[in-house]
Design a protein around this motif. Structure first.
Motif, PDB file in Angstrom:
ATOM      1  N   GLY A 189       0.757  -1.280   0.030  1.00 15.89           N
ATOM      2  CA  GLY A 189      -0.032   0.077   0.115  1.00 15.89           C
ATOM      3  C   GLY A 189       0.720   1.251   0.057  1.00 15.89           C
ATOM      4  O   GLY A 189       0.497   2.020  -0.305  1.00 15.89           O
ATOM      5  N   GLY A 190       2.051   1.286   0.580  1.00 15.26           N
ATOM      6  CA  GLY A 190       2.821   2.205   0.385  1.00 15.26           C
ATOM      7  C   GLY A 190       3.115   3.476   1.620  1.00 15.26           C
ATOM      8  O   GLY A 190       3.797   4.310   1.605  1.00 15.26           O
ATOM      9  N   PHE A 191       1.918   3.323   2.475  1.00 14.71           N
ATOM     10  CA  PHE A 191       1.976   4.065   3.486  1.00 14.71           C
ATOM     11  C   PHE A 191       2.512   3.754   4.698  1.00 14.71           C
ATOM     12  O   PHE A 191       2.364   2.455   5.251  1.00 14.71           O
ATOM     13  CB  PHE A 191       0.360   4.570   4.055  1.00 14.71           C
ATOM     14  CG  PHE A 191      -0.225   5.497   2.870  1.00 14.71           C
ATOM     15  CD1 PHE A 191       0.141   6.904   2.695  1.00 14.71           C
ATOM     16  CD2 PHE A 191      -1.026   5.006   1.992  1.00 14.71           C
ATOM     17  CE1 PHE A 191      -0.474   7.853   1.728  1.00 14.71           C
ATOM     18  CE2 PHE A 191      -1.740   5.728   1.019  1.00 14.71           C
ATOM     19  CZ  PHE A 191      -1.194   6.963   0.729  1.00 14.71           C
ATOM     20  N   GLY A 192       3.193   4.560   5.403  1.00 12.92           N
ATOM     21  CA  GLY A 192       4.037   4.181   6.773  1.00 12.92           C
ATOM     22  C   GLY A 192       4.257   5.560   7.663  1.00 12.92           C
ATOM     23  O   GLY A 192       4.321   6.644   7.133  1.00 12.92           O
ATOM     24  N   PHE A 193       4.810   5.004   8.717  1.00  8.41           N
ATOM     25  CA  PHE A 193       5.769   6.215   9.289  1.00  8.41           C
ATOM     26  C   PHE A 193       6.954   6.536   9.023  1.00  8.41           C
ATOM     27  O   PHE A 193       7.823   5.815   8.728  1.00  8.41           O
ATOM     28  CB  PHE A 193       5.698   5.783  10.983  1.00  8.41           C
ATOM     29  CG  PHE A 193       4.185   5.910  11.451  1.00  8.41           C
ATOM     30  CD1 PHE A 193       3.662   7.028  11.785  1.00  8.41           C
ATOM     31  CD2 PHE A 193       3.499   4.798  11.817  1.00  8.41           C
ATOM     32  CE1 PHE A 193       2.243   7.105  12.015  1.00  8.41           C
ATOM     33  CE2 PHE A 193       2.420   4.856  12.503  1.00  8.41           C
ATOM     34  CZ  PHE A 193       1.444   5.945  12.559  1.00  8.41           C
ATOM     35  N   ALA A 194       7.382   7.715   9.347  1.00  2.95           N
ATOM     36  CA  ALA A 194       8.868   8.057   9.058  1.00  2.95           C
ATOM     37  C   ALA A 194       9.752   7.619  10.090  1.00  2.95           C
ATOM     38  O   ALA A 194       9.205   7.559  11.126  1.00  2.95           O
ATOM     39  CB  ALA A 194       9.030   9.673   8.867  1.00  2.95           C
ATOM     40  N   ALA A 195      11.005   7.500   9.748  1.00  2.00           N
ATOM     41  CA  ALA A 195      11.797   6.755  10.559  1.00  2.00           C
ATOM     42  C   ALA A 195      12.099   7.722  12.002  1.00  2.00           C
ATOM     43  O   ALA A 195      12.209   7.115  12.857  1.00  2.00           O
ATOM     44  CB  ALA A 195      13.074   6.418  10.106  1.00  2.00           C
ATOM     45  N   THR A 233      -2.694   6.266  20.891  1.00  2.00           N
ATOM     46  CA  THR A 233      -2.072   5.484  19.713  1.00  2.00           C
ATOM     47  C   THR A 233      -2.695   6.001  18.609  1.00  2.00           C
ATOM     48  O   THR A 233      -3.772   6.362  18.317  1.00  2.00           O
ATOM     49  CB  THR A 233      -2.182   4.096  19.952  1.00  2.00           C
ATOM     50  OG1 THR A 233      -3.677   3.682  19.883  1.00  2.00           O
ATOM     51  CG2 THR A 233      -1.865   3.532  21.296  1.00  2.00           C
ATOM     52  N   LEU A 234      -1.785   5.977  17.567  1.00  2.00           N
ATOM     53  CA  LEU A 234      -2.220   6.253  15.887  1.00  2.00           C
ATOM     54  C   LEU A 234      -1.632   4.897  15.417  1.00  2.00           C
ATOM     55  O   LEU A 234      -0.480   4.666  15.202  1.00  2.00           O
ATOM     56  CB  LEU A 234      -1.411   7.379  15.649  1.00  2.00           C
ATOM     57  CG  LEU A 234      -1.850   7.728  14.091  1.00  2.00           C
ATOM     58  CD1 LEU A 234      -3.310   8.058  13.864  1.00  2.00           C
ATOM     59  CD2 LEU A 234      -0.899   8.861  13.476  1.00  2.00           C
ATOM     60  N   GLN A 235      -2.586   4.126  14.774  1.00  2.00           N
ATOM     61  CA  GLN A 235      -2.534   3.024  13.887  1.00  2.00           C
ATOM     62  C   GLN A 235      -2.533   3.456  12.557  1.00  2.00           C
ATOM     63  O   GLN A 235      -3.589   3.733  12.205  1.00  2.00           O
ATOM     64  CB  GLN A 235      -3.356   1.966  14.317  1.00  2.00           C
ATOM     65  CG  GLN A 235      -2.925   0.598  13.336  1.00  2.00           C
ATOM     66  CD  GLN A 235      -3.894  -0.282  13.897  1.00  2.00           C
ATOM     67  OE1 GLN A 235      -4.030  -1.116  14.980  1.00  2.00           O
ATOM     68  NE2 GLN A 235      -4.704  -0.995  12.926  1.00  2.00           N
ATOM     69  N   LEU A 236      -1.493   3.256  11.642  1.00  2.00           N
ATOM     70  CA  LEU A 236      -1.611   3.613  10.341  1.00  2.00           C
ATOM     71  C   LEU A 236      -1.601   2.327   9.463  1.00  2.00           C
ATOM     72  O   LEU A 236      -0.299   1.678   9.491  1.00  2.00           O
ATOM     73  CB  LEU A 236      -0.479   4.614   9.883  1.00  2.00           C
ATOM     74  CG  LEU A 236      -0.485   4.969   8.339  1.00  2.00           C
ATOM     75  CD1 LEU A 236      -1.486   5.794   7.908  1.00  2.00           C
ATOM     76  CD2 LEU A 236       0.995   5.989   8.131  1.00  2.00           C
ATOM     77  N   ASP A 237      -2.271   1.998   8.730  1.00  2.00           N
ATOM     78  CA  ASP A 237      -2.238   0.801   7.735  1.00  2.00           C
ATOM     79  C   ASP A 237      -1.562   1.125   6.447  1.00  2.00           C
ATOM     80  O   ASP A 237      -1.552   2.469   6.045  1.00  2.00           O
ATOM     81  CB  ASP A 237      -3.658   0.146   7.502  1.00  2.00           C
ATOM     82  CG  ASP A 237      -4.291  -0.268   8.711  1.00  2.00           C
ATOM     83  OD1 ASP A 237      -3.592  -0.728   9.803  1.00  2.00           O
ATOM     84  OD2 ASP A 237      -5.494  -0.473   8.628  1.00  2.00           O
ATOM     85  N   ALA A 238      -0.784   0.223   5.845  1.00  2.00           N
ATOM     86  CA  ALA A 238      -0.191   0.609   4.525  1.00  2.00           C
ATOM     87  C   ALA A 238      -1.097   1.143   3.417  1.00  2.00           C
ATOM     88  O   ALA A 238      -0.637   1.714   2.455  1.00  2.00           O
ATOM     89  CB  ALA A 238       0.512  -0.824   4.246  1.00  2.00           C
ATOM     90  N   ASP A 239      -2.369   0.628   3.491  1.00  2.00           N
ATOM     91  CA  ASP A 239      -3.350   1.178   2.502  1.00  2.00           C
ATOM     92  C   ASP A 239      -3.823   2.771   2.815  1.00  2.00           C
ATOM     93  O   ASP A 239      -4.724   3.271   2.179  1.00  2.00           O
ATOM     94  CB  ASP A 239      -4.485   0.255   2.262  1.00  2.00           C
ATOM     95  CG  ASP A 239      -5.270   0.274   3.608  1.00  2.00           C
ATOM     96  OD1 ASP A 239      -4.958   1.006   4.675  1.00  2.00           O
ATOM     97  OD2 ASP A 239      -6.393  -0.855   3.666  1.00  2.00           O
ATOM     98  N   GLY A 240      -3.236   3.452   3.905  1.00  2.00           N
ATOM     99  CA  GLY A 240      -3.905   4.710   4.342  1.00  2.00           C
ATOM    100  C   GLY A 240      -4.921   4.778   5.458  1.00  2.00           C
ATOM    101  O   GLY A 240      -5.012   5.887   5.735  1.00  2.00           O
ATOM    102  N   ASP A 241      -5.484   3.755   5.865  1.00  2.00           N
ATOM    103  CA  ASP A 241      -6.507   3.721   6.727  1.00  2.00           C
ATOM    104  C   ASP A 241      -5.737   4.097   7.943  1.00  2.00           C
ATOM    105  O   ASP A 241      -4.611   3.361   8.434  1.00  2.00           O
ATOM    106  CB  ASP A 241      -7.341   2.487   6.882  1.00  2.00           C
ATOM    107  CG  ASP A 241      -8.212   2.413   5.566  1.00  2.00           C
ATOM    108  OD1 ASP A 241      -8.215   3.394   4.987  1.00  2.00           O
ATOM    109  OD2 ASP A 241      -8.522   1.233   5.357  1.00  2.00           O
ATOM    110  N   PHE A 242      -6.438   4.718   9.092  1.00  2.00           N
ATOM    111  CA  PHE A 242      -5.659   5.107  10.317  1.00  2.00           C
ATOM    112  C   PHE A 242      -6.905   5.210  11.328  1.00  2.00           C
ATOM    113  O   PHE A 242      -7.863   5.509  11.058  1.00  2.00           O
ATOM    114  CB  PHE A 242      -4.747   6.580  10.228  1.00  2.00           C
ATOM    115  CG  PHE A 242      -5.558   7.582  10.064  1.00  2.00           C
ATOM    116  CD1 PHE A 242      -5.919   8.426  11.065  1.00  2.00           C
ATOM    117  CD2 PHE A 242      -5.589   8.227   8.734  1.00  2.00           C
ATOM    118  CE1 PHE A 242      -6.694   9.669  10.948  1.00  2.00           C
ATOM    119  CE2 PHE A 242      -6.344   9.398   8.574  1.00  2.00           C
ATOM    120  CZ  PHE A 242      -6.584  10.095   9.839  1.00  2.00           C
ATOM    121  N   THR A 243      -6.171   4.982  12.525  1.00  2.00           N
ATOM    122  CA  THR A 243      -7.203   4.852  13.664  1.00  2.00           C
ATOM    123  C   THR A 243      -6.557   5.685  14.924  1.00  2.00           C
ATOM    124  O   THR A 243      -5.239   5.238  14.962  1.00  2.00           O
ATOM    125  CB  THR A 243      -7.643   3.565  14.118  1.00  2.00           C
ATOM    126  OG1 THR A 243      -8.413   2.835  12.956  1.00  2.00           O
ATOM    127  CG2 THR A 243      -8.617   3.524  15.197  1.00  2.00           C
TER     128      THR A 243
END
Length: 592
Positions: A189-195, A233-243
């Motif tokens: 999916g391409g999305f993620g957190f920066a290092a 908490t911030l959960q970020l899925d690779a497809d761009g969905d976040f909670t």
């Protein structure tokens, strides 16, 4: 497409020459060429003028040569090429080799180069924001004012998580904020957190209950903590969905207006720590594009009258609320116009007259209780002094003081004497100081009670940790009672002696009139018609304590309304005739 200029005409005939890709080495690469991780293999068509590059079954590139005498060629790129340097728009250089042959068979080798520029992700120009209400929190560390109230405030109270409880939860997506271009998103999916997500957030200085947040990144979840437990908490899925889940309060700015309940929402900007990475490793951050708005929670509480009274009894020692405590007296030390130690007495409530309780995510709530005059300063209290002077109410240095408005101008003046003063503490307990006696309308009841009705209020104020303030007003006047001080007969008694022998009147002559008062009475001349009568005198003054109200007009003593009937019932006679009685003013007369 382009023109190579790679063939010079020769006299053997232009029209018969041909140009084809070098069958032995049609393309020269600096490194293995791939598309989506699959090697690209080039194959020439039968006449050698078209070169097809495939990655598996996908046609990635088509290169064709034209025998137009101008050296024209065309390159068609149908799919992405993997660029070796992640994170940069680097170019791939492809060298295509050809053979040019004239009509009599002479040949020359040549080449031309095609540079394929990398495609990187770009923002679409959009942004996204979600709202999380602190009021939805119901965890071990924080309970909001309105958990489980639905999603109308932007978030909901999430399902129970052991051992944390139920966090305020909201979700969103960043998928529409990025165009991944020719390379498409990275695998998954391409999305993620920066290092550097954790250090970037730490630099923002957010706090919870005064403690600076610390951050940890694990997989696709960023966790903020304080005091040894999760804050969010911030959960970020690779497809761009976040909670986003909020477990404990976030400190908001204090209200712009001190003592108010401003909703100073806190905007958490997460775009700077979220990256979008394409298929060959190029990435872009979503600076300023992703916001979580945390709605400030303000206190929710209830307040009401308890039903307990504080009674100041004008009869000293007759009421359990009365007190001689120096601490209670000290509460009223600043009441203007009071002579030191001039109070008739003090009372202190044993139980609060107002009770309150509340919740709020920004714990802990602190409560204060103050007094207010329902009608504003100078309002009539509904009470009067024993002399009939109306008492008006004023807020003075946190107390309510009831004063006689001597000049009837509606406000407290230095000469307006205090009749009473009221104090309340933050637990809701009331104290009373009384300086003047209060008029009680029911003269038949020596313990008649009056109160302050709806004229006095308790203002209960709740303040949460980050300064939001909410107040509620409760009528408490009926709980502040003044009980009448009826006269109390002492234990003593009075008796006098009248000796019949002192009579020397038209009706009777005693044996020793005018013999002095050794026998208890004297002989005194009444009038010329009656003559001399036996007379004795005494006083009732020492038999009664008039208390706080003092004696009534002209001294306070008088005959009861049934005095004549009461005496008639005794059956007294004179010379065999029953006496009859009458009262006129302050004189009781017996006649026969």
């Amino acid at each position: 497409s382009g023109t190579g200029g790679y063939v010079q005409d020769k006299p053997d005939g232009v029209g018969d020459r041909s140009v084809t890709f070098d069958p032995a080495n049609p393309v020269t690469l600096n490194a293995t060429l791939t598309s989506g991780g699959v090697a690209v293999v080039f194959t020439a068509n039968e006449d050698g003028t078209v070169l097809i590059g495939k990655a598996g079954d996908r046609v990635v590139m088509e290169v064709s040569l034209s025998d137009d005498g101008q050296g024209a060629f065309r390159v068609i790129l149908l799919d992405k090429l993997d660029h070796p340097q992640s994170g940069t728009e680097d170019n791939i250089s492809l060298k295509f080799n050809f053979v040019a042959t004239d009509s009599d068979g002479d040949a020359v080798n040549g080449s031309f180069t095609v540079s394929v520029d990398d495609d990187s992700p770009v923002g679409t120009g959009g942004s996204t924001s979600i709202t999380v209400d602190e009021g939805d929190i119901a965890t071990l560390w924080s309970v909001g004012s309105s958990p489980l109230d639905g999603t109308g405030d932007g978030s909901n109270t999430g399902p129970f998580e052991w051992p944390n409880g139920m966090p305020a939860t909201a979700s969103g997506s960043v998928a529409g904020l990025v165009s991944f271009g020719a390379d498409g998103p990275a695998a998954g999916g391409g999305f993620g957190f920066a290092a550097n997500a954790a250090s970037t957030m730490a630099a923002l200085g957010y706090t919870s209950h005064g403690l600076t947040l610390t951050y940890a990144l694990s997989g696709n979840t960023l966790t903020a903590s304080a005091g040894g437990h999760k804050v969010f908490t911030l959960q970020l899925d690779a497809d761009g969905d976040f909670t986003f889940k909020l477990y404990d309060q976030l400190d908001h700015a204090a209200p712009a207006t001190p003592g108010s309940a401003d909703y100073n929402n806190l905007a958490l900007e997460f775009g700077s720590i979220i990256t979008a990475t394409d298929g060959d490793g190029d990435s872009v951050t979503l600076d300023g594009k992703v916001t979580v708005n945390v709605t400030d929670d303000i206190p929710a509480f209830v307040a009401g009258a308890t039903g307990h009274n504080v009674v100041r009894d004008e009869s000293a020692g007759n009421q359990g609320n009365d007190t001689t405590s120096p601490a209670v007296a000290a509460l009223f030390a600043g009441v203007a116009g009071v002579v030191p130690d001039a109070a008739l007495g003090y009372a202190r409530g044993g139980q609060p007259v107002v009770a309150f309780a509340g919740v709020g995510a920004d714990d802990s709530l602190t409560f204060t209780v103050a007094l207010a005059v329902a009608g504003g300063n100078g309002a009539l209290s509904g009470l009067e002094t024993t002399e009939g002077q109306p008492i008006r109410l004023y807020v003075e240095n946190g107390l309510i003081v009831g004063r006689i408005d001597l000049n009837n101008d509606g406000h407290a003046d230095p000469g307006d004497l205090p009749a009473f003063a009221i104090s309340i503490d933050d637990a809701g307990r009331v104290s009373i100081a009384q300086y003047l006696s209060i008029k009680h309308p029911n003269s038949a009841n020596p313990n008649d009670a009056v109160n302050l009705g709806t004229h006095i209020q308790a203002v209960v104020t709740a303040t949460d940790f980050d300064g939001d303030v909410v107040s509620k007003t409760v009528d408490i006047g009926t709980a502040i009672v003044f009980r009448d001080d009826g006269p109390v007969a002492g234990r003593g008694s009075v008796s006098i002696t009248v000796d019949e022998d002192d009579i020397s009147s038209a009706y009777s002559a005693g044996t020793s009139p005018n013999d002095g008062n050794a026998d208890g009475s004297d002989t005194e001349h009444l009038d010329d018609t009656v003559g001399n009568v036996a007379v004795a005198r005494g006083s009732l003054a020492g038999l009664v304590n008039f208390g706080a109200d003092g004696p009534g007009a002209n001294g306070g003593f008088g005959f009861t309304a049934n005095a004549a009937a009461t005496l008639a019932a005794l059956g007294l006679t004179s010379h065999g005739d029953a006496l009859s009685f009458s009262v006129s003013g302050n004189v009781l007369t017996a006649t026969a």
